[in-house]
Design a protein around this motif. Structure first.
Motif, PDB file in Angstrom:
ATOM      1  N   ALA A 178      11.200 -38.845  18.741  1.00  0.00           N
ATOM      2  CA  ALA A 178      12.075 -38.269  19.762  1.00  0.00           C
ATOM      3  C   ALA A 178      12.407 -36.810  19.437  1.00  0.00           C
ATOM      4  O   ALA A 178      12.501 -35.969  20.325  1.00  0.00           O
ATOM      5  CB  ALA A 178      13.350 -39.096  19.877  1.00  0.00           C
ATOM      6  N   GLU A 179      12.548 -36.502  18.147  1.00  0.00           N
ATOM      7  CA  GLU A 179      12.884 -35.133  17.758  1.00  0.00           C
ATOM      8  C   GLU A 179      11.691 -34.193  17.900  1.00  0.00           C
ATOM      9  O   GLU A 179      11.828 -33.017  18.217  1.00  0.00           O
ATOM     10  CB  GLU A 179      13.340 -35.090  16.281  1.00  0.00           C
ATOM     11  N   VAL A 180      10.512 -34.732  17.603  1.00  0.00           N
ATOM     12  CA  VAL A 180       9.345 -33.875  17.425  1.00  0.00           C
ATOM     13  C   VAL A 180       8.486 -33.779  18.672  1.00  0.00           C
ATOM     14  O   VAL A 180       7.959 -32.723  18.992  1.00  0.00           O
ATOM     15  CB  VAL A 180       8.519 -34.423  16.230  1.00  0.00           C
ATOM     16  N   LEU A 181       8.344 -34.907  19.378  1.00  0.00           N
ATOM     17  CA  LEU A 181       7.468 -34.910  20.546  1.00  0.00           C
ATOM     18  C   LEU A 181       8.234 -34.350  21.737  1.00  0.00           C
ATOM     19  O   LEU A 181       8.698 -35.070  22.615  1.00  0.00           O
ATOM     20  CB  LEU A 181       6.951 -36.328  20.816  1.00  0.00           C
ATOM     21  N   THR A 182       8.389 -33.031  21.743  1.00  0.00           N
ATOM     22  CA  THR A 182       9.112 -32.370  22.829  1.00  0.00           C
ATOM     23  C   THR A 182       8.163 -31.450  23.569  1.00  0.00           C
ATOM     24  O   THR A 182       7.096 -31.077  23.053  1.00  0.00           O
ATOM     25  CB  THR A 182      10.264 -31.519  22.268  1.00  0.00           C
ATOM     26  N   ASP A 183       8.545 -31.075  24.775  1.00  0.00           N
ATOM     27  CA  ASP A 183       7.729 -30.168  25.595  1.00  0.00           C
ATOM     28  C   ASP A 183       7.359 -28.932  24.791  1.00  0.00           C
ATOM     29  O   ASP A 183       6.205 -28.522  24.731  1.00  0.00           O
ATOM     30  CB  ASP A 183       8.509 -29.715  26.838  1.00  0.00           C
ATOM     31  N   VAL A 206       6.764 -33.960  28.353  1.00  0.00           N
ATOM     32  CA  VAL A 206       7.047 -35.247  27.727  1.00  0.00           C
ATOM     33  C   VAL A 206       8.030 -36.011  28.605  1.00  0.00           C
ATOM     34  O   VAL A 206       9.038 -35.458  29.035  1.00  0.00           O
ATOM     35  CB  VAL A 206       7.637 -35.061  26.323  1.00  0.00           C
ATOM     36  N   SER A 207       7.695 -37.302  28.866  1.00  0.00           N
ATOM     37  CA  SER A 207       8.621 -38.140  29.618  1.00  0.00           C
ATOM     38  C   SER A 207       9.132 -39.229  28.685  1.00  0.00           C
ATOM     39  O   SER A 207       8.744 -39.296  27.529  1.00  0.00           O
ATOM     40  CB  SER A 207       7.914 -38.760  30.820  1.00  0.00           C
ATOM     41  N   ALA A 208       9.974 -40.110  29.196  1.00  0.00           N
ATOM     42  CA  ALA A 208      10.476 -41.194  28.356  1.00  0.00           C
ATOM     43  C   ALA A 208      10.492 -42.477  29.155  1.00  0.00           C
ATOM     44  O   ALA A 208      10.825 -42.472  30.336  1.00  0.00           O
ATOM     45  CB  ALA A 208      11.880 -40.874  27.839  1.00  0.00           C
ATOM     46  N   THR A 209      10.063 -43.587  28.482  1.00  0.00           N
ATOM     47  CA  THR A 209      10.128 -44.879  29.166  1.00  0.00           C
ATOM     48  C   THR A 209      11.578 -45.268  29.331  1.00  0.00           C
ATOM     49  O   THR A 209      12.383 -45.073  28.410  1.00  0.00           O
ATOM     50  CB  THR A 209       9.389 -45.960  28.356  1.00  0.00           C
ATOM     51  N   VAL A 249      11.296 -44.278  24.544  1.00  0.00           N
ATOM     52  CA  VAL A 249      10.117 -43.858  23.801  1.00  0.00           C
ATOM     53  C   VAL A 249       9.396 -42.759  24.575  1.00  0.00           C
ATOM     54  O   VAL A 249       9.098 -42.931  25.754  1.00  0.00           O
ATOM     55  CB  VAL A 249       9.156 -45.048  23.570  1.00  0.00           C
ATOM     56  N   PRO A 250       9.129 -41.630  23.934  1.00  0.00           N
ATOM     57  CA  PRO A 250       8.471 -40.550  24.653  1.00  0.00           C
ATOM     58  C   PRO A 250       7.032 -40.896  25.024  1.00  0.00           C
ATOM     59  O   PRO A 250       6.368 -41.627  24.293  1.00  0.00           O
ATOM     60  CB  PRO A 250       8.487 -39.379  23.662  1.00  0.00           C
ATOM     61  N   PHE A 251       6.560 -40.415  26.155  1.00  0.00           N
ATOM     62  CA  PHE A 251       5.142 -40.531  26.460  1.00  0.00           C
ATOM     63  C   PHE A 251       4.660 -39.265  27.151  1.00  0.00           C
ATOM     64  O   PHE A 251       5.433 -38.530  27.756  1.00  0.00           O
ATOM     65  CB  PHE A 251       4.819 -41.781  27.281  1.00  0.00           C
TER      66      PHE A 251
END
Lengths: 355, 260
Positions: B224-229, B242-245, B250-252
């Motif tokens: 969550a911290e790292v997988l950012t736009d 990046v979206s989230a379920t 959970v990012p996707f």
């Protein structure tokens, strides 16, 4: 999960077969030893001699000479050389991760050959005391030195920072082989007729010159080298997965490789020294064994020693019998029998070449 | 009791593939290394496994890796390479047993078969390795690696799985299966460090993620911290959203939403 317990009970097919093969090959070796003592250029046979001994008679002078000074040392040398060639072939193929690698390919055989030819052609130029000292051991000893020298040179060329590149080593081996071959060619060119005849017979490979002196000269080196090779099984299995993976599963890859190379050079050098260029044993024997019982080096190396010894003894019997009382150089027999087998293996498993 | 890499530098000739990268992987967690092609992901794993020459320091369970013997290392960590070419026609079960020869489960002959069952290849045990498809070969190698460190914790010490793109040639079902295996190993107390290509699988299964770009570490933290736009767009050089379920957050990342 019910299926899993069934699967666990499946025997280790090939492992079992390889262990059975130990005994079968040991039996075959013993039988061929008796057969080898039985036949030869004279009518003297092992069975009549044994019968005499059992009835309390003494052996005639001729029988004793034939048995103890001709056939037994020849048999011992056949066993040693056959085992040495097959084991060093199997070990070298494992080290190079290539089922077609053979000590002949990396220049050890060619280097040993150069040593032998040097001794045959230029040996007469040595000071008399040195010729007296070495006697008939000069050629084998020089061949042995040539084998060692080329291995050390090869190792220097292909090893950097403690790492041996198998590709560099193969290519360097080809270059070394070519160089040794060229130097040998120059020597052949300046050789006189008698020397040429010696060279031809040595180069074709033969056990004809077997003597206890040669057996004792080459035997310890060959036995030591085979003994060391037999400890490499686990490491060579790991190496089959690649050098990096072998290290990851706990194998000291550099140490294993240098040990293996020394063992291979020792066995090949000593074998070539006393018997000349006997080909195909080192490449055909491990192939046949892999087909029969799989590539596990822990069993393959011992089986190679047994089968190599057996095949070389049988080939030597053929060499002695077909044109008796003259005999064929054994290298011709192993090439005639071995080369087609090798080609057949290639046709059947072409994928092997692409490794 | 962790895996620590500090200030790792690797050069290929004049090109610096890694310029002082470090990370800490903890037992009980799946740590992922992600980044674009050529960012140094596999090089970092190569340095950590001592497969290539590097400068810097790597320690495993508090011991400096350089001072450990190959067999000592083999007893506490197993390495799955990207691709394996086998030199001789070993069967699948024989390959798995080779992994066991040096591991500490050597006296447990049932382990190789269990490891094969774990990756769903028990029925292929007696085929030759060369007959396997790319994906099957990758799973067979995973079985070998699992057999080597079969117990995630031994003698109170965590053991480690170091995986180089473990799902690269697998279909989606087996991708999930392999990631489950990795996560189970971590949940049982072992440590997992994996080079990953798939950002979504990374988001699903990794506890901690290192993002590499151009031989440097761009970010390190939870998915969550790292997988950012911002981080991903910088790392991969294209605009990613990046979206989230909904329930778990959970990012996707959908390629559809990316723009160069």
């Amino acid at each position: 999960m019910a299926a899993l317990s069934d699967i666990e009970t499946i025997p280790h097919h090939r492992e079992t077969r390889a262990n059975t093969l130990h005994w079968a090959l040991a039996g075959a070796l013993v039988l061929s030893c008796f057969a080898s003592l039985q036949v030869g250029a004279t009518d003297v046979t092992l069975s009549t001699m044994l019968a005499k001994l059992i009835h309390g008679e003494t052996l005639s002078q001729i029988e004793r000479v034939v048995l103890f000074d001709i056939r037994l040392p020849r048999l011992a040398m056949g066993v040693l050389v056959g085992a040495a060639l097959a084991v060093s072939g199997a070990a070298m193929q494992g080290l190079f991760r290539n089922p077609l690698a053979d000590p002949g390919i990396v220049g050890v055989g060619a280097g040993a050959g150069l040593g032998a030819i040097l001794a045959i052609v230029l040996g007469t130029l040595l000071p008399a005391w040195l010729i007296d000292l070495t006697g008939n051991q000069l050629t084998p000893f020089a061949a042995f030195l040539g084998g060692w020298g080329s291995t050390i040179l090869l190792y220097r060329v292909s090893t950097r920072h403690g790492r041996t590149s198998v590709a560099t080593m193969l290519l360097a081996g080809i270059a070394l082989g070519a160089l040794a071959g060229a130097l040998s060619g120059i020597l052949v060119y300046i050789a006189d007729d008698t020397q040429l005849r010696d060279l031809t017979f040595w180069g074709l490979g033969s056990l004809a010159g077997a003597s206890w002196a040669k057996v004792f000269a080459a035997g310890p080196m060959i036995l030591l080298a085979i003994g060391v090779s037999l400890t490499l099984g686990r490491g060579l299995n790991g190496l089959a997965l690649g050098e990096a993976t072998a290290a990851h599963i706990g194998i000291d890859v550099q140490r294993m490789k240098s040990t293996g190379i020394l063992a291979v050079a020792g066995a090949t050098g000593a074998a070539v020294a006393v018997s000349g260029g006997i080909g195909f044993i080192g490449i055909v024997v491990p192939h046949l064994l892999r087909l029969a019982s799989g590539p596990d080096h822990r069993t393959l190396l011992l089986n190679a020693a047994l089968l190599g010894a057996t095949l070389l003894i049988l080939a030597d019997m053929i060499a002695r019998v077909v044109i008796a009382p003259a005999e064929l150089p054994i290298g011709i027999v192993t090439a005639v029998l071995g080369a087609p087998v090798f080609l057949w293996i290639l046709l059947k498993r072409r994928g092997l070449v692409e490794l | 009791m962790s895996l620590i890499a500090e200030n790792i530098r690797v050069s290929y000739g004049k090109r610096e593939a890694l310029r002082g990268v470090g990370l800490t992987a903890l037992p009980g967690e799946v740590t992922a290394i992600v980044g674009p092609n050529g960012s140094g992901k596999s090089t970092l794993l190569g340095a950590i496994t001592a497969s290539l020459a590097y400068q810097g320091r790597v320690s495993l369970n508090g011991r400096c890796v350089e001072r450990m013997k190959p067999w000592e290392l083999a007893a506490i960590r197993a390495v799955l390479p990207q691709a394996s070419r086998l030199a001789f026609p070993f069967t699948v079960i024989e390959v798995v047993r080779i992994g066991l020869q040096s591991g500490t489960a050597g006296d447990r002959p049932e382990v190789p078969m269990q490891a094969l069952a774990r990756v769903g290849l028990a029925h292929y045990a007696h085929r030759t390795f060369q007959e396997l498809s790319g994906g099957e070969a990758q799973r067979a190698m995973l079985a070998r690696v699992l057999a080597q460190v079969w117990a995630p914790v031994e003698d109170g010490q965590p053991r480690w799985l170091l995986l180089d793109e473990p799902v690269s040639s697998l279909d989606i079902a087996h991708q999930l299966q392999v990631m489950e295996i990795a996560r189970d190993f971590a949940r049982a107390g072992g440590g997992v460090l994996a080079v990953m290509h798939d950002l979504n699988l990374t988001a699903l299964y990794a506890d901690r993620v290192a993002v590499l770009a151009d031989g440097e570490r761009l970010a390190f933290g939870t998915p969550a911290e790292v997988l950012t736009d911002e981080t991903l767009s910088r790392a991969y050089g294209c605009a990613l959203r990046v979206s989230a379920t909904p329930p778990s957050g959970v990012p996707f990342i959908l390629p559809h939403a990316a723009s160069a």
